[in-house]
Design a protein around this motif. Sequence first.
Motif, PDB file in Angstrom:
ATOM      1  N   VAL A  43      43.924  14.400  41.825  1.00 20.82           N
ATOM      2  CA  VAL A  43      44.711  15.412  41.106  1.00 20.82           C
ATOM      3  C   VAL A  43      45.418  16.324  42.118  1.00 20.82           C
ATOM      4  O   VAL A  43      46.610  16.625  41.990  1.00 20.82           O
ATOM      5  N   GLN A  44      44.685  16.719  43.145  1.00 22.59           N
ATOM      6  CA  GLN A  44      45.313  17.562  44.167  1.00 22.59           C
ATOM      7  C   GLN A  44      46.414  16.796  44.910  1.00 22.59           C
ATOM      8  O   GLN A  44      47.466  17.356  45.206  1.00 22.59           O
ATOM      9  N   ALA A  45      46.173  15.523  45.196  1.00 20.05           N
ATOM     10  CA  ALA A  45      47.190  14.731  45.910  1.00 20.05           C
ATOM     11  C   ALA A  45      48.469  14.617  45.081  1.00 20.05           C
ATOM     12  O   ALA A  45      49.573  14.553  45.625  1.00 20.05           O
ATOM     13  N   SER A 133      42.633  25.193  41.898  1.00 20.99           N
ATOM     14  CA  SER A 133      41.930  24.003  41.422  1.00 20.99           C
ATOM     15  C   SER A 133      40.851  23.589  42.434  1.00 20.99           C
ATOM     16  O   SER A 133      39.779  23.111  42.049  1.00 20.99           O
ATOM     17  N   GLN A 134      41.112  23.853  43.690  1.00 23.42           N
ATOM     18  CA  GLN A 134      40.076  23.553  44.700  1.00 23.42           C
ATOM     19  C   GLN A 134      38.868  24.477  44.533  1.00 23.42           C
ATOM     20  O   GLN A 134      37.722  24.069  44.741  1.00 23.42           O
ATOM     21  N   ALA A 135      39.124  25.705  44.130  1.00 21.84           N
ATOM     22  CA  ALA A 135      38.012  26.632  43.861  1.00 21.84           C
ATOM     23  C   ALA A 135      37.167  26.092  42.702  1.00 21.84           C
ATOM     24  O   ALA A 135      35.927  26.184  42.710  1.00 21.84           O
ATOM     25  N   ALA A 136      37.851  25.505  41.714  1.00 17.16           N
ATOM     26  CA  ALA A 136      37.122  24.914  40.585  1.00 17.16           C
ATOM     27  C   ALA A 136      36.329  23.687  41.036  1.00 17.16           C
ATOM     28  O   ALA A 136      35.170  23.512  40.636  1.00 17.16           O
ATOM     29  N   ASP A 137      36.936  22.863  41.895  1.00 14.83           N
ATOM     30  CA  ASP A 137      36.213  21.678  42.421  1.00 14.83           C
ATOM     31  C   ASP A 137      34.864  22.097  42.996  1.00 14.83           C
ATOM     32  O   ASP A 137      33.835  21.483  42.737  1.00 14.83           O
ATOM     33  N   ILE A 138      34.942  23.132  43.820  1.00 16.93           N
ATOM     34  CA  ILE A 138      33.758  23.518  44.578  1.00 16.93           C
ATOM     35  C   ILE A 138      32.732  24.192  43.674  1.00 16.93           C
ATOM     36  O   ILE A 138      31.551  23.847  43.675  1.00 16.93           O
TER      37      ILE A 138
HETATM   38  N1  TRP Z   1      42.257  20.194  50.334  1.00 14.62           N
HETATM   39  C1  TRP Z   1      41.471  19.121  50.879  1.00 14.62           C
HETATM   40  C2  TRP Z   1      42.374  18.343  51.850  1.00 14.62           C
HETATM   41  O1  TRP Z   1      43.510  18.668  52.039  1.00 14.62           O
HETATM   42  C3  TRP Z   1      40.943  18.172  49.836  1.00 14.62           C
HETATM   43  C4  TRP Z   1      40.053  18.838  48.828  1.00 14.62           C
HETATM   44  C5  TRP Z   1      40.281  18.962  47.511  1.00 14.62           C
HETATM   45  C6  TRP Z   1      38.781  19.456  49.068  1.00 14.62           C
HETATM   46  N2  TRP Z   1      39.288  19.598  46.889  1.00 14.62           N
HETATM   47  C7  TRP Z   1      38.335  19.930  47.815  1.00 14.62           C
HETATM   48  C8  TRP Z   1      38.004  19.667  50.197  1.00 14.62           C
HETATM   49  C9  TRP Z   1      37.125  20.619  47.692  1.00 14.62           C
HETATM   50  C10 TRP Z   1      36.790  20.347  50.064  1.00 14.62           C
HETATM   51  C11 TRP Z   1      36.366  20.829  48.822  1.00 14.62           C
HETATM   52  O2  TRP Z   1      41.960  17.360  52.415  1.00 14.62           O
END
Ligand code: TRP
Length: 333
Positions: A43-45, A133-138
Motif C-alpha cells: 500500500v505504501q509502495a 499510514s506507517q504510524a498505523a502499521d507500527i
Molecule cells: N517506509 C519503509 C521503507 O521505505 C517501509 C515501511 C512501511 C515500514 N511501513 C513500515 C518500515 C513500518 C518499518 C515499519 O522502506
Amino acid sequence: MKKTILTGDRPSGRLHLGHYIGSLQSRIKLENQFDQYVMVADVQALTDNFENPQKITENVFEVAKDYLAVGLNPECTTFFIQSQVPEITELTIYFLNLVTLARLERNPTVKTEIQQKGFESSIPAGFFCYPVSQAADISIFQAELVPVGDDQLPMIEQTNEIVRRFNRIYNTQCLKECQAYLSSSPRLVGIDGKAKASKSLNNTIFLADSAVEIKQKVFSMYTDPTHLKVSDPGNIEGNVVFAYLDAFHQNKEEVIELKAHYQRGGLGDVTIKNLLNQTLQDLLGPIRERREALHDDDIKEMLLVGTKKARQKAQGTIEQVRAAMGLNYFQEK
Ligand code: TRP
C-alpha cells in the motif's frame, strides 16, 4: 511474553545491499528473541507508483524471496502483505485527524523524497500522508521495536507523536510507543558515490544480482578521480570501494592496512576492486543459491499463513481502538 517487532519494506523493486546492512541483518539477529512481523508494504509502495500497480504486485513475491534468501526464518518471523490487512487502513483514517498538514510538511524524509520524485508542483495526497499510514502499521501491531535504516527515524518520531495524541484524546492506553532499532553500520552509499543506495537512483547492488552483474558494478564504482597512477597517493574519503569494504569485509584489520597503503600510494584501484568483488561474491553467492531454490507456491502459502496471523493481531487492536473512540455500536458493553 516476547515483545513485538514490526518492520517492512516497500516492494517497488528487489532488496539490495543497503537493505541488508541497514535492516535485514538486524532482523535476522532479532527474530529469535522477539515476536517479529515483517510486512511487505504494497500500500505504501503504491503511494508513488499508483499508475504502475503491476510493478508493485510483481515485486511483493520478489521481496518475500529476498527475506528467505538472506536467512530469515518463517518459523520465527511472520511475513505478511500490507494491503491484505484492511484494519491498518481503518486506523490510518482515524490517525489522519490527529496530524496537521504543517506537521506532515516538516517530515525530512518525505521532503527529500518529494524532491527526488519531482512531486514539488503537485504532491499526491496519499504520498504526503504515508507517514500516518506507517504510524498505523507500527501501532496496530503494538510494536515496541522497529528495525529500520536511519532514514526512517522521522517516521518513528511521528508515530510516537500520533500514539501519544491518540491515547490522550481518547483517554486510553491501548496504543504503545515504539523505538527504532538501528544498525551499527553507517548508511550505505550508492555505487556512484551518491548519498544513499536506492533503487530509484539505480545505484545499488541487488541481493539477487548475478556474479557477472556484481563484478560489473564493483568495477564501475566511484573511487578517487585524482588517483591516476598506482603510485599516486589516493583518497579514501568518499571512495565507494572502501565504504563497501568497511561494511562487508570480515577482516577489519586488513581494511585498515589497505586504507593506509592506498593513502601512501602504491595500491591500485584494480586490486581493491578485486578484493571487494571477492567479498561480495562470497556474501551474495549463497543468498542467490537459496533464492533460486525457492518455489513460488511455497512463498504464496507462507504469505497467506503470515497474513492471517497478522490480521488477527491487527483485529485485536482495532477493536480496542473502536471501543476507545466509542465506535463499538453493536457490541455488548
Ligand atoms: N517506509 C519503509 C521503507 O521505505 C517501509 C515501511 C512501511 C515500514 N511501513 C513500515 C518500515 C513500518 C518499518 C515499519 O522502506
